[in-house]
Design an enzyme around this catalytic site. Structure first.
Site, PDB file in Angstrom:
ATOM      1  N   SER A   1       3.137 -13.877 -11.379  1.00  0.00           N
ATOM      2  CA  SER A   1       3.393 -12.852 -12.226  1.00  0.00           C
ATOM      3  C   SER A   1       3.934 -11.666 -11.386  1.00  0.00           C
ATOM      4  O   SER A   1       3.773 -11.614 -10.160  1.00  0.00           O
ATOM      5  CB  SER A   1       2.321 -12.238 -13.133  1.00  0.00           C
ATOM      6  OG  SER A   1       1.175 -12.112 -12.263  1.00  0.00           O
TER       7      SER A   1
ATOM      8  N   GLU B   1       4.478  -7.400 -10.939  1.00  0.00           N
ATOM      9  CA  GLU B   1       4.265  -5.896 -11.332  1.00  0.00           C
ATOM     10  C   GLU B   1       5.301  -4.745 -11.036  1.00  0.00           C
ATOM     11  O   GLU B   1       5.630  -4.789  -9.983  1.00  0.00           O
ATOM     12  CB  GLU B   1       2.761  -5.772 -10.600  1.00  0.00           C
ATOM     13  CG  GLU B   1       2.098  -4.279 -11.130  1.00  0.00           C
ATOM     14  CD  GLU B   1       0.747  -3.851 -10.703  1.00  0.00           C
ATOM     15  OE1 GLU B   1      -0.146  -4.746 -11.343  1.00  0.00           O
ATOM     16  OE2 GLU B   1       0.375  -3.096 -10.117  1.00  0.00           O
TER      17      GLU B   1
ATOM     18  N   ASP C   1      -7.744   5.569 -11.745  1.00  0.00           N
ATOM     19  CA  ASP C   1      -8.334   6.688 -10.814  1.00  0.00           C
ATOM     20  C   ASP C   1      -8.077   7.890 -11.543  1.00  0.00           C
ATOM     21  O   ASP C   1      -7.265   8.382 -12.527  1.00  0.00           O
ATOM     22  CB  ASP C   1      -7.257   6.816  -9.706  1.00  0.00           C
ATOM     23  CG  ASP C   1      -7.227   5.417  -8.927  1.00  0.00           C
ATOM     24  OD1 ASP C   1      -8.537   4.927  -8.676  1.00  0.00           O
ATOM     25  OD2 ASP C   1      -6.317   5.112  -8.568  1.00  0.00           O
TER      26      ASP C   1
ATOM     27  N   PHE D   1      -0.546   3.595   1.084  1.00  0.00           N
ATOM     28  CA  PHE D   1      -1.274   2.977   0.065  1.00  0.00           C
ATOM     29  C   PHE D   1      -2.413   2.417   0.587  1.00  0.00           C
ATOM     30  O   PHE D   1      -3.301   2.562  -0.151  1.00  0.00           O
ATOM     31  CB  PHE D   1      -0.151   1.799  -0.521  1.00  0.00           C
ATOM     32  CG  PHE D   1       1.029   2.477  -1.092  1.00  0.00           C
ATOM     33  CD1 PHE D   1       1.051   3.522  -1.894  1.00  0.00           C
ATOM     34  CD2 PHE D   1       2.024   1.444  -1.478  1.00  0.00           C
ATOM     35  CE1 PHE D   1       2.125   4.022  -2.384  1.00  0.00           C
ATOM     36  CE2 PHE D   1       2.919   2.034  -2.335  1.00  0.00           C
ATOM     37  CZ  PHE D   1       3.234   3.201  -2.636  1.00  0.00           C
TER      38      PHE D   1
ATOM     39  N   HIS E   1       0.084 -12.881  -7.816  1.00  0.00           N
ATOM     40  CA  HIS E   1       0.581 -11.810  -8.539  1.00  0.00           C
ATOM     41  C   HIS E   1       1.274 -10.821  -7.716  1.00  0.00           C
ATOM     42  O   HIS E   1       0.554 -10.345  -6.774  1.00  0.00           O
ATOM     43  CB  HIS E   1      -0.716 -11.164  -9.016  1.00  0.00           C
ATOM     44  CG  HIS E   1      -0.046  -9.654 -10.113  1.00  0.00           C
ATOM     45  ND1 HIS E   1       0.340  -9.861 -11.491  1.00  0.00           N
ATOM     46  CD2 HIS E   1      -0.501  -8.627  -9.735  1.00  0.00           C
ATOM     47  CE1 HIS E   1       0.802  -8.555 -11.636  1.00  0.00           C
ATOM     48  NE2 HIS E   1       0.233  -7.613 -10.760  1.00  0.00           N
TER      49      HIS E   1
END
Length: 278
Positions: A6, A8, A99, A207, A257
């Site tokens: 998959s 994102e 978050d 990140f 993913h």
């Protein structure tokens, strides 16, 4: 075992970004992933963008999994969202705590933890949705301890999750150990590794520092040594992440993913290297 692959996306913030994402989506759809997921902004920052992106993907006849976050949401707003997604034939969700937006007080909204959100989704919609939850092989940065983090994960699964997607990582041993420890707590759902292609070291470091994902020292130093040489960073990153994916698939990881960062080429290069079906 049927593996799940998959991709994102995050919601674009401009019309130009939306046009770019349509082109990216078309390229990635050609390899027929199981689904596309779309992230959900804290405090309403990208919720409209999430909705627009999700409904456009669904209207194109592609499987899509919207993220739903606890933070700042009410039971009524989630109920409305579930009904809207269901009316469009969407069958998969990613249920997250999320978050806090900057400056917000803790505990905003009707849900404190993702397991409460999963329970609510199940109570409202039964088995209509395949519910994904998050897993943290290197442990959530706000967890009190590894044992506490594993217990939280097990609660989300017990609440009704069908499978999990991990935070990205570059140390395969962390994933293997997390899966073993989760299984020892009775977790039997697939735990799909999250994969972050490496194309921009500065962005990746930012990140990773924010989300608690470790960049192993040898990888970090190698990337730093390339300075602004994007081609070398991408070539080295492709080698590193291909090797990681090969390790994961060799021991029967239930899929991959890919965090695409709304780019097609880095993920498609990995896809080709790994010999995944096109």
């Amino acid at each position: 075992m049927t593996r799940t692959f998959s991709f994102e996306f995050f919601p674009p913030k401009t019309p130009e970004g939306a046009d770019k994402l349509r082109a990216v989506r078309a390229k990635l759809a050609a390899v027929q992933p199981a689904f596309f997921s779309v992230t959900f902004g804290a405090g309403g920052s990208t919720r409209e963008g999430t909705w627009n992106t999700v409904t456009e993907i669904a209207a194109a006849g592609l499987a899509v999994a919207p993220h739903i976050s606890c933070i700042g949401t009410t039971r009524a707003s989630v109920r409305e969202l579930l009904l809207a997604f269901r009316s469009r034939g969407i069958r998969r969700l990613v249920a997250l705590r999320g978050d806090l937006p900057s400056g917000a007080a803790g505990g905003a909204g009707d849900f404190r933890y993702a397991n409460e959100l999963v329970e609510f989704i199940r109570a409202e919609t039964g088995d209509w949705f395949h519910v994904e939850v998050a897993a943290y092989p290197e442990y959530h940065p706000q967890s009190r301890s590894p044992a506490d983090d594993l217990a939280n994960f097990a609660r989300k699964v017990k609440a009704g999750a069908d499978s999990a997607i991990t935070q990205y990582f570059y140390n395969s041993d962390a994933y293997f150990r997390f899966v073993e420890d989760a299984q020892a707590l009775g977790v039997e759902v697939p735990i799909v590794p999250g994969i972050m292609p490496i194309t921009n070291y500065t962005q990746l470091a930012r990140f990773s520092d924010a989300c608690g994902a470790e960049i192993p020292r040898w990888i970090r130093l190698k990337l730093q040594s390339y300075g602004d040489d994007r081609d070398s960073i991408s070539a080295f990153g492709l080698d590193v992440v291909t090797d990681l994916c090969e390790q994961l698939l060799a021991v029967d990881a239930p899929g991959l993913h890919f965090y695409t960062m709304n780019q097609a080429e880095p993920t498609l290069e990995l896809w080709a290297r790994l010999g995944l079906p096109r």
